[in-house]
Design a protein around this motif. Structure first.
Motif, short mmCIF file in Angstrom:
data_model
loop_
_atom_site.label_atom_id
_atom_site.label_comp_id
_atom_site.label_asym_id
_atom_site.label_seq_id
_atom_site.Cartn_x
_atom_site.Cartn_y
_atom_site.Cartn_z
N TRP A 183 0.84 -1.20 0.00
CA TRP A 183 0.00 0.00 0.00
C TRP A 183 0.87 1.25 0.00
N ASP A 184 1.92 1.22 0.79
CA ASP A 184 2.86 2.35 0.86
C ASP A 184 3.61 2.50 -0.46
N ARG A 185 4.06 1.41 -1.00
CA ARG A 185 4.84 1.45 -2.24
C ARG A 185 4.02 2.02 -3.39
N LEU A 186 2.74 1.68 -3.44
CA LEU A 186 1.88 2.19 -4.52
C LEU A 186 1.72 3.70 -4.42
N VAL A 187 1.52 4.21 -3.22
CA VAL A 187 1.42 5.65 -3.02
C VAL A 187 2.71 6.33 -3.46
N SER A 188 3.83 5.77 -3.05
CA SER A 188 5.13 6.34 -3.40
C SER A 188 5.35 6.36 -4.91
N ALA A 189 5.03 5.28 -5.59
CA ALA A 189 5.21 5.20 -7.03
C ALA A 189 4.33 6.22 -7.75
N TYR A 190 3.10 6.35 -7.31
CA TYR A 190 2.17 7.28 -7.95
C TYR A 190 2.68 8.71 -7.85
N PHE A 191 3.04 9.16 -6.67
CA PHE A 191 3.48 10.55 -6.50
C PHE A 191 4.86 10.78 -7.11
N LEU A 221 -1.13 8.59 -16.35
CA LEU A 221 -1.63 9.15 -15.10
C LEU A 221 -2.36 10.48 -15.25
N ALA A 222 -2.24 11.12 -16.38
CA ALA A 222 -2.78 12.47 -16.54
C ALA A 222 -4.29 12.54 -16.43
N ASP A 223 -4.97 11.47 -16.74
CA ASP A 223 -6.44 11.50 -16.78
C ASP A 223 -7.10 11.27 -15.43
N PHE A 224 -6.31 11.02 -14.38
CA PHE A 224 -6.89 10.72 -13.07
C PHE A 224 -6.88 11.95 -12.18
N ALA A 225 -7.99 12.16 -11.48
CA ALA A 225 -8.14 13.35 -10.65
C ALA A 225 -7.20 13.34 -9.46
N ASP A 226 -7.01 12.14 -8.87
CA ASP A 226 -6.16 12.02 -7.68
C ASP A 226 -5.82 10.54 -7.47
N PHE A 227 -5.17 10.24 -6.38
CA PHE A 227 -4.75 8.87 -6.11
C PHE A 227 -5.95 7.93 -5.98
N GLU A 228 -6.99 8.36 -5.32
CA GLU A 228 -8.21 7.56 -5.17
C GLU A 228 -8.76 7.16 -6.53
N ASP A 229 -8.86 8.13 -7.42
CA ASP A 229 -9.37 7.88 -8.77
C ASP A 229 -8.45 6.93 -9.52
N TYR A 277 0.99 6.83 4.01
CA TYR A 277 0.20 6.17 2.97
C TYR A 277 -1.26 5.93 3.36
N ALA A 278 -1.52 5.66 4.64
CA ALA A 278 -2.89 5.35 5.07
C ALA A 278 -3.85 6.50 4.83
N ASP A 279 -3.33 7.73 4.77
CA ASP A 279 -4.19 8.90 4.57
C ASP A 279 -4.84 8.91 3.19
N TYR A 280 -4.30 8.15 2.25
CA TYR A 280 -4.77 8.22 0.86
C TYR A 280 -5.78 7.14 0.50
N TYR A 281 -6.08 6.26 1.44
CA TYR A 281 -6.93 5.12 1.11
C TYR A 281 -8.31 5.21 1.73
N ARG A 316 3.47 -13.14 0.80
CA ARG A 316 4.87 -13.58 0.82
C ARG A 316 5.72 -12.80 1.83
N PHE A 317 5.49 -11.50 1.90
CA PHE A 317 6.34 -10.66 2.74
C PHE A 317 5.69 -10.30 4.08
N GLY A 318 4.48 -10.80 4.32
CA GLY A 318 3.87 -10.65 5.62
C GLY A 318 3.39 -9.26 5.96
N TYR A 319 2.88 -8.53 4.97
CA TYR A 319 2.42 -7.17 5.22
C TYR A 319 0.93 -7.10 5.49
N ALA A 320 0.53 -6.00 6.14
CA ALA A 320 -0.88 -5.70 6.39
C ALA A 320 -1.04 -4.20 6.25
N PHE A 321 -2.27 -3.76 6.04
CA PHE A 321 -2.51 -2.33 5.88
C PHE A 321 -2.22 -1.61 7.19
#
Length: 246
Positions: free
Chosen positions: A114-122, A141-149, A219-223, A241-246
């Protein structure tokens, strides 16, 4: 696979696995000689490029650089340049002779999906690292209003393969037909501690500077519940595989 420190030990591989690795390496060398020769040139000291496999041979260490997991900072600190870039373990299985591949200290850094996706997007929205990143962002990415979209309308099992910054982390560490395992899997969340172990293991006294920081909030602020679940489904293998959770 876990993130416990380990010392490379080629003897842990059975004779059968080592022979299998030799066969695959020679098959590639003989069936694709031009590609093999081109890859071997990357093992020479870099002259006009920031990318070179030469530092891996110098340090007897192989870094699997997963995008948006502090790989630029780590590569520059440990190897003096960007080393191999975003290549999966299977790629290096075709580059390095099996006896060296098994002996080298093989490692990576992973990150909460979840964190990695936010980082990649910005990171890409702000221009990325080069012209190729900027071009990709303008087309995708230009057509999306924000990360949520972006998550709601773009993130799915098909689209994530359109840009390497969104590839599953599992893709980079899977060895496919090659019977090779990583010796150490560090975590972005414990980067300072894990970097210290890596530097000690390859016998280099350096500090870790920060490069390519995306400059976003936690990252949690964006979801929302919906986008959180989308990421959980699309990156389920990484989470498991890597044992992550939100």
């Amino acid at each position: 696979m876990d993130n416990r420190p380990a010392t490379p030990n080629p003897s842990r591989y059975s004779i059968g696995k080592r022979i299998h690795l030799e066969v695959l390496w020679w098959q590639f060398r003989l069936s694709q000689p031009k590609t093999h020769k081109r890859l071997q040139k990357r093992r020479r000291p870099a002259v006009n490029s920031d990318y070179s496999y030469h530092p891996f041979d110098e340090r007897r260490a192989l870094f699997i650089h997963i995008p948006k997991c502090a790989g630029v900072s780590l590569s520059r600190a440990l190897f003096g340049n960007l080393a191999g870039g975003h290549k999966p373990l299977t790629h290096y299985c075709r580059v390095f002779e099996p006896r060296l591949l098994l002996a080298y200290f093989k490692f990576t850094i992973v990150r909460n999906p979840w964190d990695r996706l936010v980082s990649a997007y910005f990171f890409l929205k702000k221009g990325g690292m080069d012209a190729a990143d900027r071009d990709w962002a303008s087309r995708h990415l230009a057509d999306f209003a924000d990360f949520e979209d972006f998550v709601r309308r773009w993130v799915n099992p098909h689209n994530i393969w359109q840009g390497e910054h969104f590839y599953p982390q599992s893709y980079f560490v899977d060895s496919g037909r090659y019977p090779v395992e990583l010796d150490f899997v560090g975590r972005f969340e414990t980067l300072d501690r894990d970097f210290a172990h890596i530097a000690e293991r390859i016998d280099i006294d350096v500090t870790l500077a920060k490069h390519n920081q995306s400059g976003h909030r936690h990252y949690a602020d964006y979801y929302s519940p919906t986008t959180r679940d989308i990421v959980a489904a699309v990156y389920a293998e990484d989470i498991r595989r890597f044992g992550y959770a939100f």
